[in-house]
Design an enzyme around this catalytic site. Structure first.
Site, PDB file in Angstrom:
ATOM      1  N   ILE A 277      19.730  -9.980 -15.255  1.00  0.00           N
ATOM      2  CA  ILE A 277      20.861 -10.302 -14.396  1.00  0.00           C
ATOM      3  C   ILE A 277      21.569  -9.059 -13.879  1.00  0.00           C
ATOM      4  O   ILE A 277      22.365  -9.128 -12.958  1.00  0.00           O
ATOM      5  CB  ILE A 277      21.890 -11.250 -15.073  1.00  0.00           C
ATOM      6  CG1 ILE A 277      22.386 -10.678 -16.394  1.00  0.00           C
ATOM      7  CG2 ILE A 277      21.301 -12.624 -15.265  1.00  0.00           C
ATOM      8  CD1 ILE A 277      23.496 -11.527 -17.006  1.00  0.00           C
TER       9      ILE A 277
ATOM     10  N   GLY B  41      22.460  -1.874 -14.477  1.00  0.00           N
ATOM     11  CA  GLY B  41      23.555  -0.946 -14.223  1.00  0.00           C
ATOM     12  C   GLY B  41      23.073   0.481 -14.353  1.00  0.00           C
ATOM     13  O   GLY B  41      21.889   0.746 -14.547  1.00  0.00           O
ATOM     14  N   ALA B  42      24.030   1.413 -14.247  1.00  0.00           N
ATOM     15  CA  ALA B  42      23.698   2.822 -14.345  1.00  0.00           C
ATOM     16  C   ALA B  42      23.141   3.142 -15.726  1.00  0.00           C
ATOM     17  O   ALA B  42      22.338   4.043 -15.889  1.00  0.00           O
ATOM     18  CB  ALA B  42      24.939   3.655 -14.068  1.00  0.00           C
ATOM     19  N   GLU B  43      23.580   2.378 -16.711  1.00  0.00           N
ATOM     20  CA  GLU B  43      23.233   2.717 -18.079  1.00  0.00           C
ATOM     21  C   GLU B  43      22.264   1.744 -18.713  1.00  0.00           C
ATOM     22  O   GLU B  43      21.399   2.115 -19.474  1.00  0.00           O
ATOM     23  CB  GLU B  43      24.518   2.626 -18.908  1.00  0.00           C
ATOM     24  CG  GLU B  43      25.140   3.903 -19.261  1.00  0.00           C
ATOM     25  CD  GLU B  43      26.004   3.680 -20.468  1.00  0.00           C
ATOM     26  OE1 GLU B  43      25.514   3.926 -21.561  1.00  0.00           O
ATOM     27  OE2 GLU B  43      27.147   3.237 -20.298  1.00  0.00           O
TER      28      GLU B  43
ATOM     29  N   LYS C 114      21.806  -6.703 -23.804  1.00  0.00           N
ATOM     30  CA  LYS C 114      22.109  -5.496 -23.048  1.00  0.00           C
ATOM     31  C   LYS C 114      21.341  -4.342 -23.682  1.00  0.00           C
ATOM     32  O   LYS C 114      21.566  -3.997 -24.838  1.00  0.00           O
ATOM     33  CB  LYS C 114      23.624  -5.230 -23.085  1.00  0.00           C
ATOM     34  CG  LYS C 114      24.026  -3.919 -22.442  1.00  0.00           C
ATOM     35  CD  LYS C 114      25.543  -3.782 -22.342  1.00  0.00           C
ATOM     36  CE  LYS C 114      25.916  -2.417 -21.761  1.00  0.00           C
ATOM     37  NZ  LYS C 114      27.356  -2.262 -21.560  1.00  0.00           N
TER      38      LYS C 114
ATOM     39  N   ASP D 271      36.405   2.808 -19.675  1.00  0.00           N
ATOM     40  CA  ASP D 271      35.944   2.474 -18.316  1.00  0.00           C
ATOM     41  C   ASP D 271      36.608   1.161 -17.904  1.00  0.00           C
ATOM     42  O   ASP D 271      35.948   0.201 -17.528  1.00  0.00           O
ATOM     43  CB  ASP D 271      34.416   2.373 -18.288  1.00  0.00           C
ATOM     44  CG  ASP D 271      33.845   2.378 -16.867  1.00  0.00           C
ATOM     45  OD1 ASP D 271      34.609   2.659 -15.916  1.00  0.00           O
ATOM     46  OD2 ASP D 271      32.642   2.095 -16.700  1.00  0.00           O
TER      47      ASP D 271
END
Ligand SMILES: Nc1ncnc2c1ncn2[C@@H]1O[C@H](COP(=O)(O)OP(=O)(O)O)[C@@H](O)[C@H]1O
Ligand SMILES: [Mg+2]
Lengths: 326, 197
Positions: free
Chosen positions: B3, B6-8, B24, B113
């Site tokens: 889904i 991301g950057a990480e 994740k 963040d």
């Protein structure tokens, strides 16, 4: 339609001449940095003493005389006041004497624009890394200014490396000496601080400098770890900005863009995202007059009206307030 | 099903015993040396899992932690939207976001963040996610940075709503906001916002 650029914001006096796409000359004279750092008044004196010679050799190399120059640009800021003044005054004197338009230029903008120009980029994301600055930038929505997506909370990466080099008593107190020392080093853990697209370097620097006092730790390991950690932080923040902005071009500019390792790391990110990666040769990364000439040329060809009475300096001239010209 | 990448991390949708969850996984980054890469991914996975569990125990809305491995976290799926993707009036959510950040800070959690891209809205309730850059730390500066990041990501009016509810829930708000002003005075942040992206 040759245009002359004068750069004098910090330790380098630069005079460059551009004619269309051709860089005719790019002379740079650097103030010798001792371990005492820079004393602004001495620096200004150094630049004034060298200005005439630098101008003459730039013109000679281009086989031009001042009469062939159709406009002049100088660095308005940011930078050290006394040093900026030398460039501004020289530029004004020339503009008055030869009755040509004069443009005041943002130093950081020029660093970005020369990379955009040489790589033929349309809408890139930039990692701008110099002594006092470390920022991630790209055009705003209107594409008339650069927007800062992320930046250092404290010191620039260049100053961080210089400070370390000084503490490690390296012969030349600048980043490339750290890179040389770092060769064949191995990694020791260092503090790593990224906040979203921003980052800080003082914690890392303090830690590394403290390690220098420990005789059992190899200096080259410290240099290697410092460099890898700092560059990885820059890369992480850059990649986050890349994913946020979805830009298709990535550029690196500024003095620290001379680092082979940092360029390799960014290229790796660009390859992974299947986007273009661009940089320029070292003479255009270091502070130089050619980049100032380039922006002045863009202003001239966009019909920007020159007003010599507005040609002052601004030590804190922020890049996100400077207009971009196509 | 993936889904998000991301950057990480990559985030996958999954289902365990009828419970919707996400996995994740922090991705390897080829640009950095392996040692640093392993260390960063492992440390962030660890801190994220730890803070998910802690926050939950403090009664702060976060996805329930289900499983942790070296570079992966399985947590409950929030069937909602990111606050950054909600069109229309978000004032009521910004008010809740202020309360939640105050609660985190009262428990010495600095998010690292804290932006609308890391807050999810489900059933009019907020859930905070993405604790990889978080720290368990009693630092006024780290807490002020959370506010600064939020301030840059929302409108001025929205920030007014956010900060007034933050003041109500954060015990040390006076010191933290004083620090925030100091950080902004440093100059770098003047005139800066993320509004035009
Ligand atoms: N518990 C969750 N439930 C549903 N979606 C989630 C959940 N956690 C993350 N996501 C989705 O995955 C995206 C990325 O997750 P996040 O933890 O913010 O990682 P990062 O931003 O570091 O890539 C979020 O923006 C959100 O869309
Ligand atoms: Mg996130």
């Amino acid at each position: 339609m040759a245009v002359l650029g004068i750069e004098s914001s910090a330790h380098t006096l630069g005079i460059g001449i551009i004619d269309g796409d051709r860089f005719l000359s790019n002379k740079r004279i650097m103030f010798p940095i001792t371990n005492n750092g820079i004393i602004p008044s001495e620096l200004a004196e150094f630049h004034s003493k060298n200005a005439a010679n630098a101008l003459k050799s730039a013109l000679d190399e281009s086989s031009l005389s001042m009469r062939d120059i159709s406009a002049i640009g100088y660095t308005k800021g940011p930078g050290l006041g006394p040093a900026l003044n030398v460039g501004a005054i020289s530029a004004k004197a020339l503009a008055l004497r030869y009755k040509i338009p004069i443009y005041s230029i943002n130093h950081a903008l020029a660093h970005l624009e020369i990379v955009r120009h040489i790589n033929n980029f349309d809408d890139p994301l930039f990692l701008y890394v110099s002594g006092g600055n470390s920022q991630i930038l790209g055009f705003n929505e209107k594409k008339d200014k650069y927007h800062i997506y992320g930046e250092t909370f404290d010191i620039g990466i260049g100053n961080m490396l210089d400070n370390f080099a000084r503490a490690a008593k390296l012969i030349h107190a600048w980043g490339s000496s750290v890179a040389t020392l770092a060769e064949n080093g191995s990694y020791i853990q260092m503090p790593y601080t990224v906040k979203g697209m921003d980052f800080t370097f003082t914690g890392l620097l303090t830690h590394a400098v403290k390690m220098l006092d420990n005789p059992t730790i190899n200096k080259s390991d410290i240099a290697y770890s410092l460099q890898e950690t700092a560059f990885s932080m820059l890369c992480e923040a850059t990649e986050r900005a890349l994913m946020l902005t979805k830009k298709k071009e990535l550029g690196i500019c500024g003095g620290v863009a001379q680092s082979v390792r940092l360029k390799a790391m960014l290229k790796c990110i660009a390859d992974e995202h299947k986007i273009k990666f661009g940089f320029v040769e070292n003479q255009f990364n270091a502070d130089n007059g050619a980049m100032i000439a380039l922006v002045a040329q863009k202003m001239l060809s966009n019909g920007v009206i020159s007003n010599i009475n507005d040609c002052n300096i601004n030590q804190r001239f922020r890049i996100d307030t400077a207009r971009v010209y196509k | 099903m993936r889904i998000s990448n991301g950057a990480e991390a990559n985030v996958y949708r999954s289902n365990i015993l009828g419970i919707d969850c996400i996995v994740k996984v922090r991705q390897k980054k080829l640009y950095r040396i392996q040692f640093l890469d392993d260390q960063i991914r492992e440390q962030r996975t660890k801190i994220e899992a730890r803070i998910l569990a802690l926050s939950h125990s403090y009664g702060i809305n976060v996805p329930p932690l289900l499983l942790v491995s070296k570079y992966g976290i399985t947590m409950g799926f929030i069937n909602g939207k990111l606050l950054s993707e909600i069109d229309g009036n978000t004032n009521v959510y910004l008010k809740d976001a202020g309360i939640l950040l105050g609660m985190l800070h009262n428990n010495n959690i600095a998010h690292g963040d804290f932006t609308p891209a890391n807050i999810m809205v489900f059933n009019k309730e907020l859930f905070i996610i993405d604790f990889g850059l978080s720290e368990i730390i009693d630092s006024v500066e780290q807490k002020a940075l959370d506010i600064l990041l939020m301030k840059r990501s929302i409108s001025q009016k929205g920030f007014g709503i956010f900060i007034s509810s933050y003041k109500k829930s954060s015990k040390a708000h006076k010191l933290i906001i004083k620090k925030l002003n100091e950080l902004e005075m440093r100059g770098r942040y003047q005139q800066r916002s993320l509004q035009n992206i």
